[in-house]
Design a protein around this motif. Structure first.
Motif, short mmCIF file in Angstrom:
data_model
loop_
_atom_site.label_atom_id
_atom_site.label_comp_id
_atom_site.label_asym_id
_atom_site.label_seq_id
_atom_site.Cartn_x
_atom_site.Cartn_y
_atom_site.Cartn_z
N LEU A 21 0.77 5.81 13.40
CA LEU A 21 0.55 5.86 11.96
C LEU A 21 1.68 6.60 11.24
CD1 LEU A 21 -1.47 5.09 9.75
CD2 LEU A 21 -2.58 7.29 10.09
N ASP A 22 2.19 7.71 11.83
CA ASP A 22 3.31 8.45 11.22
C ASP A 22 4.57 7.59 11.17
OD1 ASP A 22 1.62 10.55 10.91
OD2 ASP A 22 2.21 11.54 12.79
N MET A 23 4.85 6.88 12.25
CA MET A 23 6.04 6.02 12.29
C MET A 23 5.92 4.90 11.26
SD MET A 23 6.57 5.78 16.41
CE MET A 23 8.00 4.72 16.25
N LYS A 24 4.75 4.33 11.12
CA LYS A 24 4.55 3.25 10.15
C LYS A 24 4.72 3.75 8.71
CE LYS A 24 1.25 -0.37 9.02
NZ LYS A 24 -0.10 -0.93 9.31
N ARG A 25 4.28 4.99 8.43
CA ARG A 25 4.41 5.57 7.10
C ARG A 25 5.90 5.72 6.72
NH1 ARG A 25 1.61 9.64 8.04
NH2 ARG A 25 -0.42 8.78 7.39
N GLU A 26 6.73 6.16 7.69
CA GLU A 26 8.17 6.30 7.44
C GLU A 26 8.82 4.96 7.14
OE1 GLU A 26 9.76 8.26 10.78
OE2 GLU A 26 8.79 10.21 10.39
N ARG A 27 8.44 3.91 7.90
CA ARG A 27 9.02 2.58 7.66
C ARG A 27 8.63 2.05 6.29
NH1 ARG A 27 7.29 1.72 13.01
NH2 ARG A 27 5.51 0.49 12.27
N GLN A 28 7.37 2.30 5.86
CA GLN A 28 6.93 1.83 4.55
C GLN A 28 7.68 2.51 3.41
OE1 GLN A 28 2.74 2.40 4.52
NE2 GLN A 28 2.29 0.51 5.68
N LEU A 29 7.97 3.82 3.55
CA LEU A 29 8.75 4.53 2.51
C LEU A 29 10.14 3.92 2.37
CD1 LEU A 29 7.70 8.22 3.22
CD2 LEU A 29 7.06 6.83 1.25
N ALA A 30 10.79 3.60 3.51
CA ALA A 30 12.13 2.99 3.45
C ALA A 30 12.06 1.62 2.77
CB ALA A 30 12.70 2.87 4.87
N LYS A 31 11.05 0.84 3.11
CA LYS A 31 10.92 -0.49 2.48
C LYS A 31 10.65 -0.36 0.98
CE LYS A 31 9.21 -3.09 6.44
NZ LYS A 31 8.06 -3.86 6.99
N LYS A 32 9.91 0.65 0.57
CA LYS A 32 9.60 0.84 -0.85
C LYS A 32 10.85 1.11 -1.66
CE LYS A 32 6.29 3.31 -3.75
NZ LYS A 32 5.24 4.36 -3.79
N VAL A 33 11.77 1.97 -1.13
CA VAL A 33 13.03 2.25 -1.82
C VAL A 33 13.87 0.99 -1.93
CG1 VAL A 33 15.16 3.59 -1.69
CG2 VAL A 33 12.98 4.68 -1.13
N GLU A 34 13.93 0.24 -0.85
CA GLU A 34 14.73 -1.00 -0.86
C GLU A 34 14.16 -2.01 -1.86
OE1 GLU A 34 16.15 -4.43 2.33
OE2 GLU A 34 14.92 -2.72 2.99
N LYS A 35 12.84 -2.09 -1.92
CA LYS A 35 12.20 -3.03 -2.86
C LYS A 35 12.46 -2.63 -4.31
CE LYS A 35 7.73 -5.16 -3.73
NZ LYS A 35 6.29 -5.17 -3.36
N GLN A 36 12.48 -1.30 -4.61
CA GLN A 36 12.73 -0.84 -5.97
C GLN A 36 14.14 -1.22 -6.42
OE1 GLN A 36 10.37 0.49 -7.77
NE2 GLN A 36 11.66 0.65 -9.58
N GLU A 37 15.10 -1.08 -5.54
CA GLU A 37 16.48 -1.49 -5.88
C GLU A 37 16.57 -2.99 -6.14
OE1 GLU A 37 18.81 -0.17 -2.64
OE2 GLU A 37 18.65 1.99 -3.11
N GLU A 38 15.88 -3.75 -5.31
CA GLU A 38 15.90 -5.21 -5.50
C GLU A 38 15.27 -5.62 -6.83
OE1 GLU A 38 14.38 -9.23 -3.14
OE2 GLU A 38 13.98 -7.21 -2.33
N LEU A 39 14.15 -4.94 -7.23
CA LEU A 39 13.51 -5.25 -8.51
C LEU A 39 14.42 -4.93 -9.68
CD1 LEU A 39 9.85 -4.01 -7.94
CD2 LEU A 39 10.59 -6.35 -8.35
N THR A 40 15.20 -3.84 -9.59
CA THR A 40 16.13 -3.48 -10.67
C THR A 40 17.18 -4.57 -10.86
OG1 THR A 40 15.77 -1.17 -10.09
CG2 THR A 40 17.64 -1.67 -11.53
N GLU A 41 17.74 -5.07 -9.75
CA GLU A 41 18.74 -6.14 -9.86
C GLU A 41 18.13 -7.41 -10.47
OE1 GLU A 41 20.24 -6.74 -5.98
OE2 GLU A 41 21.25 -4.78 -5.84
N LYS A 42 16.91 -7.73 -10.06
CA LYS A 42 16.27 -8.93 -10.61
C LYS A 42 16.00 -8.79 -12.10
CE LYS A 42 13.98 -10.49 -6.40
NZ LYS A 42 12.69 -10.75 -5.73
#
Length: 766
Positions: free
Chosen positions: A539-560
């Motif tokens: 569960l701890d490892m999955k939480r870290e991966r989700q935080l990284a994906k969230k930052v990447e998704k925010q950058e992608e939304l800004t470009e769009k």
């Protein structure tokens, strides 16, 4: 078409055909077109997964099923008409079988051949009378033309029905004749050929009446001759001196004279002159003031107030977008880009695109739209014209009916007088008939009372016998129930034996139930702790991966969002240009509509004037025709008396002949009824004697059967008592023997302990 012959040699042809027909009928009845298709259902059908079905049989069932679905309307009309024509032989449950047989007969007989079709008919599946009626109906051209050909022609071409369906089947009529005779022999047991029956029939019993004295016929008086001569009254002399126009002129003249007389009677000096007439009208002024005040109050409460200045939205208004709106616009943009890419790719491959076609298509649609609007406006004008013409027709019809009603009222009065005279004659005849009916009714009531008394006596006797039988049956049931209760109590007493079973639980030992992966409770808790720790780490490892994906998704939304802002500005400019072009186009269309509307109004006005002139001419012509008809009838009134007298004489002669014929028929009918009544009385007496004898025999047999049953019951009860007593004594003996052999000091365990541990020396010495 695949032949229904199978590789399976064990099945006979009739059995194989019956098996195939059952499968085809089941496939047709279980198919649901709203849920699946024909090919998908043939692959998934449970009834076709039988191991007896080879490839040839499956292909045959598939072709029959596909053909029945393809010609569904054709076959439904045929089967429905057959069910209506032969409701006594055709069964609703075999409707699917009739559909399959009709498909093989009309569409696949040439490929299937007549011998193979004979196997299907004689396989035994389906009732023979219904199959015989189906074959006769299908091979009869007259019946098909009478019942179903017209409905077939609504779906298919007439030449196709006459040549490819009916004509083709008639070509096989000679070959099918033997098949029909075979089915007819199965259904009826006979074969009719050339209008003769090959089976010899028994000679029917001839009924002969009893040699009884015939009653004398009742004398019926001869009917009196009634005179039906009617004399017409002469036409009044004053009918030709007056007319409708003269009466109307006299009425108008009297009205004018009355008006002049009334005006001369009252002068201006006779009116009252009062001071109140010169006063001001205060009530009217109050109403005006009240109305003005209410308008001012309503102006303040209106929902559409007048604005002093028009508010214009600024061009640089900013709109905040959330994540869902950004993703939605981005998805729409990607769809548009994919469409443009496909268009460019197709243009690169084919060296042309569909832009010219789309522009032509838009023009044609716009043209069709304009034509449709013009047609609608034309239809509106025609409806207005029809409304005006309908109103004018209604008025003219009312005037025409008034003219015709005046003419018919005179004829109706003469007809009513003739009917009154005829009713008086009929009333005298009916009175005589009523007197005769009253006498017959009194005799019928007396016979009914006697029959009711006999029935009531028989019912009382039967009711008393039934009560005696019910009492006896009730006593027997109570005895049987008491015996069953005793048996149940004995069984429950034997089953109530206390048994003690107990087992201790150890958490460190496995249950040892013979199952795989068995473990103890302690081992289970340890493994549960290990698995819980492992899941927390994941569960701890999955939480870290989700935080990284969230930052990447925010950058992608800004470009769009930045890219969508640019696309939105470009679309706004294109929309402005398109809206200006649409405004200009709508203005041109409105001008064209106005010109067309003015043209239609002029045409409608001209047509209305023309129809009004035609209606007036028609009314004038009708008045002239009615006037001529009334003149001709007056001239023909003199000849009508001679014709009427001749008609009455012929009617009287016909009535005399009818009375004589009725008298002969009544006498013959009465003789026949008397003969039938005598034979029925004799038959009733014979039946009553036979019923009395049968009832006495039944009483004797029932009495003997009751005696045997009572004896058997007594023997059974004695046997049960003996068996119960023997079982109890046997149980007591077994218990005593067990205590002697298996007591506490005599069992095998105690003997083994004594053998292993001998007694001490002191005890041995003693």
């Amino acid at each position: 078409m695949a032949s229904p012959k199978s590789k399976d040699v064990d099945m006979e042809p009739g059995e194989k055909c019956s098996f195939l027909l059952k499968k085809c009928v089941k496939v047709l009845e279980t198919f649901e077109p709203k849920k699946t298709t024909v090919d998908a259902y043939m692959q998934d059908a449970e009834c076709l997964k039988d191991k007896k079905l080879q490839d040839t049989e499956l292909k045959f069932i598939h072709q029959v099923f596909y053909g029945c679905i393809r010609y569904q309307k054709f076959l439904r009309l045929f089967v429905t008409s057959f069910m209506y024509k032969c409701p006594a032989t055709a069964l609703r449950a075999e409707q699917s079988l009739y559909t399959v047989m009709a498909y093989l007969l009309f569409f696949r007989l040439e490929e299937l051949t007549v011998p193979e079709f004979r196997h299907f008919l004689s396989c035994g599946y389906g009732t023979p009378p219904a199959l015989l009626a189906l074959m006769q109906y299908a091979l009869s051209v007259e019946e098909l033309e009478k019942w179903v050909k017209v409905e077939w022609c609504k779906l298919y071409d007439v030449d196709y029905i006459e040549q490819d369906i009916i004509g083709k089947l008639q070509g096989f009529s000679d070959k099918l004749k033997g098949v029909v005779e075979e089915v007819e022999f199965k259904a009826t047991g006979t074969i009719k050929a050339d209008g003769t029956d090959l089976k010899t029939e028994r000679k029917a019993t001839e009924f002969k009446p009893f040699n009884l004295t015939r009653p004398r016929p009742r004398l019926i008086p001869e009917p009196e001759v009634m005179s039906r001569e009617v004399k017409a009254q002469p036409v009044p002399a004053g009918i030709h001196k007056n007319s409708l126009s003269k009466v109307e002129e006299q009425r108008k003249k009297k009205l004018e004279e009355e008006k002049a007389r009334v005006q001369s009677k009252y002068t201006e000096s006779d009116h009252f002159s009062l001071e109140t007439g010169a006063r001001r009208d205060h009530e009217a002024e109050m109403e005006l003031l009240k109305k003005k005040v209410e308008e001012e109050q309503m102006a303040e409460c209106t929902f559409n107030p007048k604005t002093s200045k028009k508010v214009v939205a600024p061009d640089d208004a900013t709109v905040r977008h959330n994540v869902a709106s950004v993703l939605r616009e981005d998805a729409l943009l990607k769809q548009k880009q994919a469409k443009e890419y496909q268009i460019l790719k197709r243009y690169e491959e084919d060296l042309h695109d569909a832009s010219q076609f789309h522009s032509w298509q838009e023009k044609m649609k716009e043209k069709d739209h304009l034509e449709e609007e013009a047609r609608v406006r034309q239809r509106i004008m025609e409806m207005q014209l029809a409304r005006e013409s309908a109103m004018e027709s209604f008025d003219s019809a009312v005037r025409r009916k008034h003219i015709v009603a005046e003419h018919q009222r005179e004829e109706l009065q003469l007809g009513l007088e003739l009917k009154e005279k005829e009713k008086e004659c009929e009333l005298g005849e009916k009175k005589m008939l009523v007197e005769e009916t009253k006498e017959d009714r009194v005799r019928a009531r007396a016979a009914e009372q006697e029959a009711l008394k006999d029935r009531a006596n028989n019912a009382d006797n039967m009711r008393k016998e039934r009560e005696v039988e019910l009492e006896r049956k009730k006593r027997e049931d109570e005895q049987e129930m008491e015996r069953k209760r005793d048996l149940i109590r004995e069984i429950r007493a034997l089953e109530k034996v206390p048994v003690e079973r107990a087992k201790l639980f150890d958490p460190a030992e496995p249950p040892c139930q013979g199952l795989l992966e068995e473990m103890s409770l302690a081992e289970l808790k340890e493994r549960l702790r290990i698995v819980t720790a492992q899941k927390e780490k994941e569960l701890d490892m999955k939480r870290e991966r989700q935080l990284a994906k969230k930052v990447e998704k925010q950058e992608e939304l800004t470009e769009k969002a930045e890219m969508l802002q640019k696309v939105r500005e470009r679309a706004r400019e294109e929309q402005k240009e398109k809206s200006e072009q649409l405004k200009r186009q709508k203005q041109l269309e409105e001008e064209q509509r106005q010109r067309h509307r003015e043209k239609c109004i002029l045409e409608v006005a001209e047509k209305l004037q023309l129809k009004k002139r035609q209606k007036k001419e028609e009314e004038q012509r009708l008045k002239l025709e009615l006037k001529e008809i009334s003149t001709k009838r007056q001239f023909l009134a003199a000849k009508a008396e001679m014709v009427e007298a001749k008609a009455h004489a012929e009617q009287q002669a016909g009535l005399d002949r009818e009375a004589q014929k009725r008298q002969k028929v009544t006498l013959a009918e009465q003789r026949r009824k008397n003969q039938i009544k005598v034979s029925e009385d004799q038959r009733l007496r014979d039946n009553q004697e036979r019923e009395v004898q049968e009832y006495q025999q039944m009483q004797q047999t029932v009495a003997t059967r009751l005696e045997r049953a009572k004896a058997a019951d007594v023997a059974l009860k004695d046997e049960i008592l003996q068996s119960v007593a023997s079982a109890r004594s046997m149980q007591r003996q077994v218990g005593k023997r067990g205590m002697q052999e298996h007591g506490h000091s005599q069992n095998a365990y105690m003997k083994r302990i004594q053998a292993e541990w001998p007694p001490p020396a002191e005890l041995q010495g003693e």
